[in-house]
Design a protein around this motif. Structure first.
Motif, PDB file in Angstrom:
ATOM      1  N   PRO A   2      29.521 -61.068 -40.369  1.00 13.59           N
ATOM      2  CA  PRO A   2      28.083 -61.342 -40.510  1.00 13.59           C
ATOM      3  C   PRO A   2      27.370 -60.110 -41.063  1.00 13.59           C
ATOM      4  N   VAL A   3      26.238 -60.329 -41.716  1.00 12.29           N
ATOM      5  CA  VAL A   3      25.583 -59.241 -42.444  1.00 12.29           C
ATOM      6  C   VAL A   3      24.070 -59.273 -42.251  1.00 12.29           C
ATOM      7  N   VAL A   4      23.507 -58.083 -42.023  1.00 11.37           N
ATOM      8  CA  VAL A   4      22.069 -57.830 -42.138  1.00 11.37           C
ATOM      9  C   VAL A   4      21.885 -56.866 -43.297  1.00 11.37           C
ATOM     10  N   VAL A   5      20.941 -57.177 -44.194  1.00 12.68           N
ATOM     11  CA  VAL A   5      20.671 -56.325 -45.351  1.00 12.68           C
ATOM     12  C   VAL A   5      19.224 -55.863 -45.296  1.00 12.68           C
ATOM     13  N   ASP A   6      19.010 -54.571 -45.514  1.00  9.73           N
ATOM     14  CA  ASP A   6      17.631 -54.095 -45.628  1.00  9.73           C
ATOM     15  C   ASP A   6      17.006 -54.727 -46.875  1.00  9.73           C
ATOM     16  N   LYS A   7      15.684 -54.894 -46.817  1.00  7.18           N
ATOM     17  CA  LYS A   7      15.010 -55.485 -47.977  1.00  7.18           C
ATOM     18  C   LYS A   7      15.022 -54.494 -49.133  1.00  7.18           C
ATOM     19  N   PRO A   8      15.004 -54.957 -50.403  1.00  4.81           N
ATOM     20  CA  PRO A   8      15.182 -56.337 -50.821  1.00  4.81           C
ATOM     21  C   PRO A   8      16.649 -56.732 -50.750  1.00  4.81           C
ATOM     22  N   ALA A  35      14.190 -64.737 -48.150  1.00  6.13           N
ATOM     23  CA  ALA A  35      14.213 -63.549 -49.002  1.00  6.13           C
ATOM     24  C   ALA A  35      14.256 -63.931 -50.467  1.00  6.13           C
ATOM     25  N   ALA A  36      14.998 -64.982 -50.803  1.00  9.34           N
ATOM     26  CA  ALA A  36      15.066 -65.447 -52.189  1.00  9.34           C
ATOM     27  C   ALA A  36      13.707 -65.948 -52.666  1.00  9.34           C
ATOM     28  N   ALA A  37      12.967 -66.635 -51.789  1.00 12.39           N
ATOM     29  CA  ALA A  37      11.631 -67.111 -52.164  1.00 12.39           C
ATOM     30  C   ALA A  37      10.698 -65.943 -52.464  1.00 12.39           C
ATOM     31  N   ALA A  38      10.814 -64.872 -51.688  1.00 11.74           N
ATOM     32  CA  ALA A  38      10.005 -63.680 -51.970  1.00 11.74           C
ATOM     33  C   ALA A  38      10.427 -63.045 -53.291  1.00 11.74           C
ATOM     34  N   LEU A  39      11.725 -63.041 -53.576  1.00  7.50           N
ATOM     35  CA  LEU A  39      12.198 -62.493 -54.845  1.00  7.50           C
ATOM     36  C   LEU A  39      11.744 -63.335 -56.029  1.00  7.50           C
ATOM     37  N   ASP A  40      11.600 -64.654 -55.846  1.00  3.21           N
ATOM     38  CA  ASP A  40      11.001 -65.481 -56.897  1.00  3.21           C
ATOM     39  C   ASP A  40       9.630 -64.932 -57.277  1.00  3.21           C
ATOM     40  N   VAL A  41       8.839 -64.583 -56.264  1.00  2.00           N
ATOM     41  CA  VAL A  41       7.488 -64.065 -56.508  1.00  2.00           C
ATOM     42  C   VAL A  41       7.552 -62.686 -57.151  1.00  2.00           C
ATOM     43  N   LEU A  42       8.441 -61.818 -56.668  1.00  2.00           N
ATOM     44  CA  LEU A  42       8.541 -60.476 -57.235  1.00  2.00           C
ATOM     45  C   LEU A  42       8.993 -60.519 -58.690  1.00  2.00           C
ATOM     46  N   SER A  93       7.937 -55.963 -51.428  1.00  2.00           N
ATOM     47  CA  SER A  93       8.772 -56.877 -50.637  1.00  2.00           C
ATOM     48  C   SER A  93       8.122 -57.209 -49.306  1.00  2.00           C
ATOM     49  N   HIS A  94       7.429 -56.236 -48.729  1.00  2.00           N
ATOM     50  CA  HIS A  94       6.767 -56.464 -47.438  1.00  2.00           C
ATOM     51  C   HIS A  94       5.539 -57.348 -47.580  1.00  2.00           C
ATOM     52  N   VAL A  95       4.649 -56.989 -48.503  1.00  3.24           N
ATOM     53  CA  VAL A  95       3.374 -57.714 -48.569  1.00  3.24           C
ATOM     54  C   VAL A  95       3.587 -59.151 -49.058  1.00  3.24           C
ATOM     55  N   VAL A  96       4.547 -59.355 -49.952  1.00  7.95           N
ATOM     56  CA  VAL A  96       4.823 -60.722 -50.419  1.00  7.95           C
ATOM     57  C   VAL A  96       5.434 -61.542 -49.295  1.00  7.95           C
ATOM     58  N   ASP A  97       6.392 -60.979 -48.575  1.00 10.12           N
ATOM     59  CA  ASP A  97       7.007 -61.715 -47.473  1.00 10.12           C
ATOM     60  C   ASP A  97       5.962 -62.125 -46.445  1.00 10.12           C
ATOM     61  N   GLN A  98       5.074 -61.220 -46.088  1.00 11.13           N
ATOM     62  CA  GLN A  98       4.040 -61.545 -45.102  1.00 11.13           C
ATOM     63  C   GLN A  98       3.142 -62.674 -45.605  1.00 11.13           C
ATOM     64  N   ALA A  99       2.767 -62.630 -46.879  1.00 14.67           N
ATOM     65  CA  ALA A  99       1.894 -63.681 -47.426  1.00 14.67           C
ATOM     66  C   ALA A  99       2.578 -65.041 -47.379  1.00 14.67           C
ATOM     67  N   LEU A 100       3.860 -65.082 -47.723  1.00 10.01           N
ATOM     68  CA  LEU A 100       4.575 -66.364 -47.721  1.00 10.01           C
ATOM     69  C   LEU A 100       4.771 -66.892 -46.301  1.00 10.01           C
ATOM     70  N   VAL A 101       5.018 -65.998 -45.345  1.00  9.56           N
ATOM     71  CA  VAL A 101       5.166 -66.438 -43.952  1.00  9.56           C
ATOM     72  C   VAL A 101       3.865 -67.052 -43.446  1.00  9.56           C
ATOM     73  N   LEU A 102       2.750 -66.419 -43.781  1.00  6.00           N
ATOM     74  CA  LEU A 102       1.458 -66.899 -43.287  1.00  6.00           C
ATOM     75  C   LEU A 102       0.982 -68.164 -43.987  1.00  6.00           C
ATOM     76  N   PHE A 103       1.150 -68.222 -45.312  1.00  6.45           N
ATOM     77  CA  PHE A 103       0.448 -69.248 -46.077  1.00  6.45           C
ATOM     78  C   PHE A 103       1.349 -70.120 -46.950  1.00  6.45           C
TER      79      PHE A 103
END
Length: 363
Positions: free
Chosen positions: A97-103, A337-344, A188-198
């Protein structure tokens, strides 16, 4: 799924800023996890790790971990961005199993390929989006869920710094393979937060500038997102902001919420303070609480203070331990994470071409 009983043994790849300040202390503070091995070839970093974790083992390269994969339960990747995909791929193929730091990756396509590999192997793959457990974000999420702002119309989020001098290193490199610059770092942080909220983004516009003499990649970036539900997010990531704005300004049909200052957890971790050692982790003084109200600036007394939720970075690895033991979803998924990368990626294209980029909403 891993049974209960002995602690889950973690191999940590990388002991720079991310590994030493964030991952190692949080892993060690999590019930059911133990920091088993640190991968670094640096003698100085080995001494640094040994000073805090006397029982930790060391490896010079990730390949050494694959050779004894049966003795590990989780790999955490905190090495430079360009190594995330190859190391995560090797770990998953080794059955870990794997945890990866963003991005997670340099592109959404690579992120989805990793997600597919993890699903094929039946293995956890998660991304360390620790800012979901910032004190201000937890507070805002509570206010939005409770309807205290009414219908949110605009979300302004700023992750700004004043660093007029370059620090050097891969994060400031303009080489595309390094995946440097603020768009993929703080963005990566601000986009992820926006997608989680809205929720999902349908349109993206961005401006990315190189302000500092000698800089090779973006150090002052703005991203505008139109969400499928109509909310507009205006996101700022900058290393060249001489006067810092509010961390959040959120405007709704009933009220707005304004919050200044950063969550204290990163500063505490940098200073050597650790969660679980004494009371008050993640707390901030009342003087830093945000304000909610309508019709007047919070700087002239408008609205009323809202107690800030305690920040809770330890919740991420607690969620990872639960997911490994019980087979539940991790606290952050590779598909998120992929959805955030779409935005980035859309933001990078928008800034380069001067256009608004339309995105499809994935089911």
């Amino acid at each position: 799924m891993t049974g209960t009983g002995t602690p889950l043994r973690v191999g940590l790849v990388g002991y720079g800023l991310a590994g030493s300040v964030f991952h190692a202390p949080l892993i060690a503070a999590t019930d059911g996890l133990v920091l088993d091995t640190v991968v670094t070839s640096s003698p100085e970093r080995r001494e640094q790790a040994r000073a805090e974790f006397p029982d930790v083992r060391f490896a010079a390269s990730p390949d050494e971990l694959w050779q004894r994969a049966d003795s590990l339960d989780l790999i955490v990747i905190a090495s430079p961005n360009k190594t995330h995909v190859p190391i995560a791929t090797a770990a998953l193929k080794a059955g870990l199993p794997v945890v990866v730091d963003k991005p997670l990756a340099g592109s959404a396509a690579e992120a989805r390929e990793l997600a597919a590999l993890a699903e094929e192997r039946g293995l956890l793959l998660s991304v360390f989006q620790n800012r979901r457990w910032d004190n201000d974000f937890l507070t805002l999420a509570r206010l939005v869920a409770a309807g205290e702002l009414g219908d949110v119309q605009r979300f302004e989020s700023r992750f700004e710094r004043w660093r007029p001098q370059l620090k050097g290193g891969w994060r400031e490199s303009g080489a595309p393979e390094e995946i440097g610059g603020l768009l993929y770092d703080l963005g990566s942080h601000v986009v992820d937060q926006a997608l989680v909220l809205f929720g999902p983004a349908v349109r993206v516009y961005a401006e990315a500038d190189v302000r500092r003499p000698g800089a090779e990649t973006d150090d002052d970036t703005f991203i505008a997102i139109t969400h499928a539900n109509g909310v507009r997010s205006h996101l700022y990531a900058s290393a060249t902001t001489a006067q810092l704005g509010p961390r959040f300004r959120v405007l709704g049909s009933v009220a707005g919420y304004v919050k200044h200052g950063l969550d204290p957890q990163e500063a505490d971790l940098r200073e050597g303070r650790r969660p679980g050692r004494g009371p008050g982790w993640g707390l901030e003084p009342e003087s830093l609480w945000g304000r909610i109200g309508a019709g007047e600036s919070p700087l002239t007394g408008g609205g009323h203070p809202v107690e800030t939720e305690p920040g809770d970075y330890p919740a991420y690895y607690a969620g990872i331990a639960t997911a490994l033991r019980e087979g539940t979803a991790p606290p952050v998924t590779a598909h998120e994470a992929a959805a955030a990368l779409d935005v980035l990626e859309a933001a990078r294209r928008s800034a380069r071409e001067g256009i608004v980029v339309t995105l499809e909403v994935r089911s």
